[in-house]
Every structure is written in C-alpha cells, then in structure tokens.
Design a protein around this motif. Sequence first.
Motif, short mmCIF file in Angstrom:
data_model
loop_
_atom_site.label_atom_id
_atom_site.label_comp_id
_atom_site.label_asym_id
_atom_site.label_seq_id
_atom_site.Cartn_x
_atom_site.Cartn_y
_atom_site.Cartn_z
N THR A 44 0.84 -1.07 0.13
CA THR A 44 -0.04 -0.03 0.01
C THR A 44 0.79 1.19 0.03
O THR A 44 1.79 1.37 0.83
CB THR A 44 -0.94 -0.12 1.33
OG1 THR A 44 -1.73 -1.10 1.25
CG2 THR A 44 -1.81 1.18 1.07
N VAL A 45 0.45 2.29 -0.86
CA VAL A 45 1.30 3.46 -0.87
C VAL A 45 0.13 4.77 -0.79
O VAL A 45 -0.52 4.60 -1.32
CB VAL A 45 2.06 3.58 -2.38
CG1 VAL A 45 2.67 5.02 -2.22
CG2 VAL A 45 3.16 2.33 -2.36
N ARG A 99 7.39 14.79 -3.11
CA ARG A 99 6.24 14.41 -2.54
C ARG A 99 6.83 13.30 -1.16
O ARG A 99 7.65 12.90 -1.17
CB ARG A 99 5.31 13.83 -3.30
CG ARG A 99 5.70 12.40 -4.00
CD ARG A 99 4.47 11.51 -4.48
NE ARG A 99 3.93 12.13 -5.62
CZ ARG A 99 2.91 11.75 -6.30
NH1 ARG A 99 2.08 10.72 -5.66
NH2 ARG A 99 2.48 12.50 -7.35
N GLY A 100 5.94 13.42 -0.04
CA GLY A 100 6.10 12.24 0.88
C GLY A 100 5.17 11.03 0.59
O GLY A 100 4.25 11.33 0.09
N LEU A 101 5.89 9.65 1.03
CA LEU A 101 4.89 8.69 0.65
C LEU A 101 4.91 7.92 2.13
O LEU A 101 5.77 7.63 2.79
CB LEU A 101 5.54 7.84 -0.16
CG LEU A 101 5.46 8.30 -1.55
CD1 LEU A 101 6.41 7.73 -2.71
CD2 LEU A 101 4.07 8.66 -2.02
N ASP A 102 3.73 6.96 2.42
CA ASP A 102 3.75 6.07 3.48
C ASP A 102 3.69 4.74 2.61
O ASP A 102 2.85 4.60 1.76
CB ASP A 102 2.41 6.24 4.37
CG ASP A 102 2.75 7.27 5.32
OD1 ASP A 102 3.74 7.39 5.93
OD2 ASP A 102 1.60 7.72 5.73
N ILE A 103 4.76 4.01 2.79
CA ILE A 103 4.69 2.68 1.83
C ILE A 103 4.47 1.49 3.34
O ILE A 103 5.44 1.45 4.04
CB ILE A 103 6.12 2.31 1.27
CG1 ILE A 103 5.93 3.60 0.35
CG2 ILE A 103 5.79 1.30 0.24
CD1 ILE A 103 7.53 3.75 -0.32
N THR A 104 3.54 0.76 2.77
CA THR A 104 3.52 -0.66 3.62
C THR A 104 3.51 -1.88 2.78
O THR A 104 2.81 -2.15 1.71
CB THR A 104 2.16 -0.51 4.45
OG1 THR A 104 2.08 0.63 5.25
CG2 THR A 104 1.88 -1.83 5.38
N ILE A 105 4.47 -2.63 3.17
CA ILE A 105 4.72 -3.82 2.38
C ILE A 105 4.36 -5.19 3.42
O ILE A 105 4.45 -4.80 4.68
CB ILE A 105 6.01 -4.16 1.93
CG1 ILE A 105 7.18 -4.09 3.05
CG2 ILE A 105 6.37 -2.89 0.86
CD1 ILE A 105 8.53 -4.38 2.46
#
Length: 356
Positions: A44-45, A99-105
């Motif tokens: 999820t990004v 840009r900033g990102l939240d990345i969940t793997i």
Amino acid sequence: RVTAPVRIDFAGGWSDTPPICQKEGGTVLAAAVTLDGKRPIEVTVRPRRDKFVKVVSKDLGKRKLLRSAAEIDDHHDPHDWCCLVKSALAVTGFKFGERGLDITISADLPKGSGMGTSSILGAATIAALLGVACPRGRGQCRVDVAKVGALTLKLEQEMRTGGGWEDQFAGMTPGVKVLRSRPGVEQSIAVESVRLPSKFARELKSRSLLYFTGQKRMARNVLRRVLGFYADNPHNFGKILIRSVKRGAEEAAKAVARGDLEALSACINDYWRDKKLLDAGSTNEKVDDIIDAIRPSVSAVTLAGAGGGGFMYILAKTPRKAKEIRTFLEKNPPSPASKFYDFDIDAHGMVLEFLV
C-alpha cells in the motif's frame, strides 16, 4: 494498493536468468497461486503531507522513516530489510522532496520460501509506486506487466541479488502459463495461458500438496553457483542442461493442455533432476530425507524456485496417497516450522486498486 499471488514453477527455471536467457532464450511453465485462500503479497502506498518516506513491513514488524535522498540512494545491501523499497523508489525515478509517501509492504509466508516472494513483492511495490504517480488519475491506471517486469529486473540489479524474470511475470499474470523469451540483451516476455481441462484440474488438485520444509535458504547463493557452472560450461554440460529444462517446460505445457497427469509428473521429475545437476545445493540431506520417506507414495516432487529448502511441491500417486503423505508429515515434521499450505491457482494475477 497492490495485491498479488506467489508462484510455483513446474519446469524451465534457470532459463529465465541473465545471462543465460540472453544467450539461450528462456521457457518456463509456472502457475500463480494463493496460499490458504489468501494472496500473500500486499503493498500500500499513500501520499504524506511532508517530504519524508515512511516504510513499514507488516510481516517483519519493522518501520523506518527515510529523511533524505542519501538514505534512499543507499540501497545496495540485500541484508537491509528496507533495501527492496529503496530500490523500487530508485528504479521508478522517485525524487526525494517532491512528495512524501507512506509505504506498507507485506509478504504473508515464510522467508526463503522459493515461491518468488522477493521478486513479486518488488514488482508489487513498483506497481504501487507507479499507480500513486499515475497522471490519468484514480481508477484509470492498470498494472503494466511488461514495464513492471523490466523494472523488477533493474531492482534486483540495484539490490545486487540477481535473478531472472520468471518470478515477477508468473506472479503478475493469472493461472498456469508458459513464459518465453528470445535470445538478446533486452528480454521481452511472451505469456501464453495454458487451459486446464476440468477433469485434469480436479485430479491435479486432489493429488497435489505444498509443504514448507522448514529449511530456509538464500536464493542468490544458489544463483551464483548455477551461473558460474553455466559460464564454465564443462563439456558443454551447462548448455545441455539449460536446453533440457526449456524442452521440459514445453513438454509439461503440452501435458497440461491435453490433461496428461503422468506426462506432467515425468516432466516435473526431469526438472528436479536437472536442477540438482546444475547445482548440488538445490537439495540437502534434510530435504532428501523428506523425499525418501514419502517416495513410495509420490509421482513427482520438486522444490520451488532455486531449491535448497523452502517449499516442496508434491504430486501424489492418488488422492488417497496425498492424504497419507499429509498425515505422515504432520505426525513426523522434520522441523518445528514445517507445515502444509492449501493452495489454489489464482485467476487474477497482480491487482492494483485505488483506496478511498
């Protein structure tokens, strides 16, 4: 959000790996599969309000905030749990500060499994990053299989793990299929779906088992030895074996299409033989002990992916023998981590969806 199945390779592995595929072309028969009714890979990004990148690994229980371009550029250590995400950011052209990102793997299966996990997780991360940056907007972007597959090869080069194209293409595309490429530096992968006759599909499912041996291994160690053996090519044996696994993949695909389970069994056994000839480290004593214990009840057996441990695919002689094998190994597990996983052929491949 991107979700994806993992894969089982039935024949042809190693022919997809540069420089082998660049010289010989590659041919692999593989299936996208779910485990215990789930698609094990999820990424999820989401955009952030600041310029930082937060990475969370659900299965490892770790998180990290990347606060500079230098941290993202430091992505060449495969022992760094964050290396895969940082490499995905690099190959997709992410520019820190824009840009900033939240990345969940998440990869919901054992590490070192041989199911193509790392490559498919890398491909899913790339697909999610491309999706969140898609200029066409919500709901109008799809997974570009060719582009994501090519970028995943670059990701593995950035991580210095090496690898081929089979895993990501087998995980991105649905069902059972033959994956092919022609010789050449730039590899273009053709995907041909293989339809399973309904009776054959039922029998295959009733006789198939997927067993995690409890033995974890690093695929890149086997990879280096196989590539070294192919480069040395003693008595032309390296090329002979690669051509054998490619022929085996074509024959296995024909066996599936005509519903010939015994011919498929022979192809899988030949594939396991050739993998061990390419590298003796494809197996070990503990794996051999499992196979020896169940051999009278088995039509075919192989370890997924590079071998050396991970998941074992078992094709029993009959549905009853499959139940007997499962009962025996559940009562006599070779390690505390050993267990069976129910699996089904995945009909969708990699899926990208936009969240509210």
